[in-house]
Design an enzyme around this catalytic site. Structure first.
Site, PDB file in Angstrom:
ATOM      1  N   ASP A  23      39.245  35.242  35.689  1.00 38.27           N
ATOM      2  CA  ASP A  23      40.219  36.201  36.216  1.00 38.27           C
ATOM      3  C   ASP A  23      40.830  37.058  35.117  1.00 38.27           C
ATOM      4  O   ASP A  23      41.269  38.177  35.371  1.00 38.27           O
ATOM      5  CB  ASP A  23      41.319  35.471  36.987  1.00 38.27           C
ATOM      6  CG  ASP A  23      40.763  34.917  38.273  1.00 38.27           C
ATOM      7  OD1 ASP A  23      40.183  33.813  38.240  1.00 38.27           O
ATOM      8  OD2 ASP A  23      40.845  35.623  39.301  1.00 38.27           O
TER       9      ASP A  23
ATOM     10  N   ALA B 197      38.414  38.142  41.246  1.00 39.32           N
ATOM     11  CA  ALA B 197      38.989  39.204  40.430  1.00 39.32           C
ATOM     12  C   ALA B 197      38.339  40.586  40.632  1.00 39.32           C
ATOM     13  O   ALA B 197      39.047  41.573  40.888  1.00 39.32           O
ATOM     14  CB  ALA B 197      38.937  38.783  38.960  1.00 39.32           C
TER      15      ALA B 197
END
Ligand code: MRU
Length: 363
Positions: A240, A54
């Site tokens: 994420d 991420a």
């Protein structure tokens, strides 16, 4: 403690006009860089998983916006139109990691402050640089705060890759690992292989080996037996996207590991920068989950191994409910037993004291 691991080259490097990234699809066999020269190339690199994780995706998206500013017309309005289009392309690449959308919005907000088209590139590039620097600093702080939660002579289990390759610095979950190892309190990392894309086997194991940190890879379905054997002191994973109640999306399989940890009374820690928090989403049910191609399941590097045409469900992420999480470790503090109330208290505290505490770093 250095802010980057010794054995792994920078995941993202900006030259002023181009972006250099490590092509993670080639690891662990080949360590090769690729040079991105346009926003379209940055979008491709995110979409086809040359870059993963991420925060790393967020950095590439921010510099993707910087690349989009390199050939803007002189007319400010037209320039903004083109930049908004570039933002749309980048945001559409992968849906789950919110760092990507945060990074693109940050770049756009900076561009909107420009009084002329000529001002836009400098502003957007500076915003991307700040974002990258803040990720490096966030990793260090997460490492420090997270390592303090671990007992002496501990071993941790991790899932997927939340290391240097997944960030601009030395990692979130692996930042904690690196700090604990440097402090002499961590003896071993167990890495789930992380089917179907094998980030644990190919990225986590590789980068820990580069740094000489003892790592043992297990098949994902060996995690229960490993925990039962008493050899895991804590689970540490990345994320994420974390919803406003503390539910955390991470690589598919993380939820199962959290259930196993609860059963075996092993603490389960989620490590993530504030850029991964999404206050706009009430709980994990609202987090968009990317589904990827069936071939990731039916095939391996050696070709297809499943029956041709078999139906496949291949979600790339799952959501771990907050009640299975012992603590969320961010650069602004540790959120113990996350819940809506604990998250609200954290938000209130960090918004008052930290610029960027509201989920968007880099400013
Ligand atoms: O599909 P990927 O490889 O981009 O997924 C990566 C993960 O799920 C990581 O665990 C997560 O992004 C945290 S990275 C610090």
């Amino acid at each position: 403690m250095r802010d980057r691991p010794q054995g792994v080259p920078p995941t993202v490097e900006w030259s002023g006009t181009t972006l250099r990234i490590i092509d993670q699809r080639l690891l662990p066999h080949r360590l090769e860089a690729m040079t991105l020269t346009s926003c379209a190339e940055a979008a491709d690199a995110i979409r086809n998983m040359a870059v993963r994780g991420a925060p790393a995706i967020g950095c590439v998206a921010a510099f993707g916006m910087a690349l989009a500013t390199l050939d803007l017309p002189d007319d400010r309005e037209r320039a903004m139109e083109l930049l908004e289009r570039a933002a749309g392309v980048l945001k559409a690449t992968r849906p789950t990691a919110v760092n990507l959308a945060h990074a693109v919005e940050l770049a756009l907000a900076e561009a909107r402050l420009a009084r002329s088209a000529a001002e836009i590139p400098g502003r957007v590039t500076a915003a991307a640089r700040r974002l990258m620097e803040s990720d490096v600093a966030a990793n260090m702080e997460i490492g420090r705060l997270g390592a303090a939660l671990l007992p002496e002579r501990c071993s941790v289990l991790t899932h997927c890759n939340a290391g240097s390759l997944a960030t601009a610095g030395y990692g979130t979950a692996l930042g904690i690992v690196r700090t604990a190892y440097a402090q002499g309190k961590l003896t071993r990392v167990f890495a789930d292989e992380t089917r179907p894309r094998l980030q644990g086997l190919q990225l986590t194991a590789w980068e820990l080996m580069q740094d000489g940190i003892p790592v043992t890879v297990i098949a994902d379905n060996a995690a229960a037996a490993l925990m039962r054997s008493g050899r895991v002191s804590a689970v540490v994973v990345g994320a994420d996207r974390i919803a406003a109640n503390g539910d955390a999306a991470n690589k598919i399989g993380t939820y199962g590991v959290a259930i196993l940890a609860k059963h075996h009374r092993v603490p389960f820690y989620v490590a993530a920068p504030t850029s991964t928090l999404d206050w706009a989403i009430a709980d994990g049910d609202g987090i968009p989950i990317e589904e990827r191609a069936p071939e990731e399941i039916t095939g391996t590097g050696a070709g297809r191994v499943g029956p041709e045409g078999v139906e496949v469900w291949n979600p790339s992420f799952d959501v771990t409910p907050c009640e299975l999480i012992t603590a969320i470790v961010t650069e602004n503090g540790v959120i113990e037993t996350p819940s809506r109330a604990a998250m609200d208290a954290y938000r209130e505290r960090t918004c008052r004291t930290v610029a960027g505490g509201d989920g968007v770093t880099g400013r």
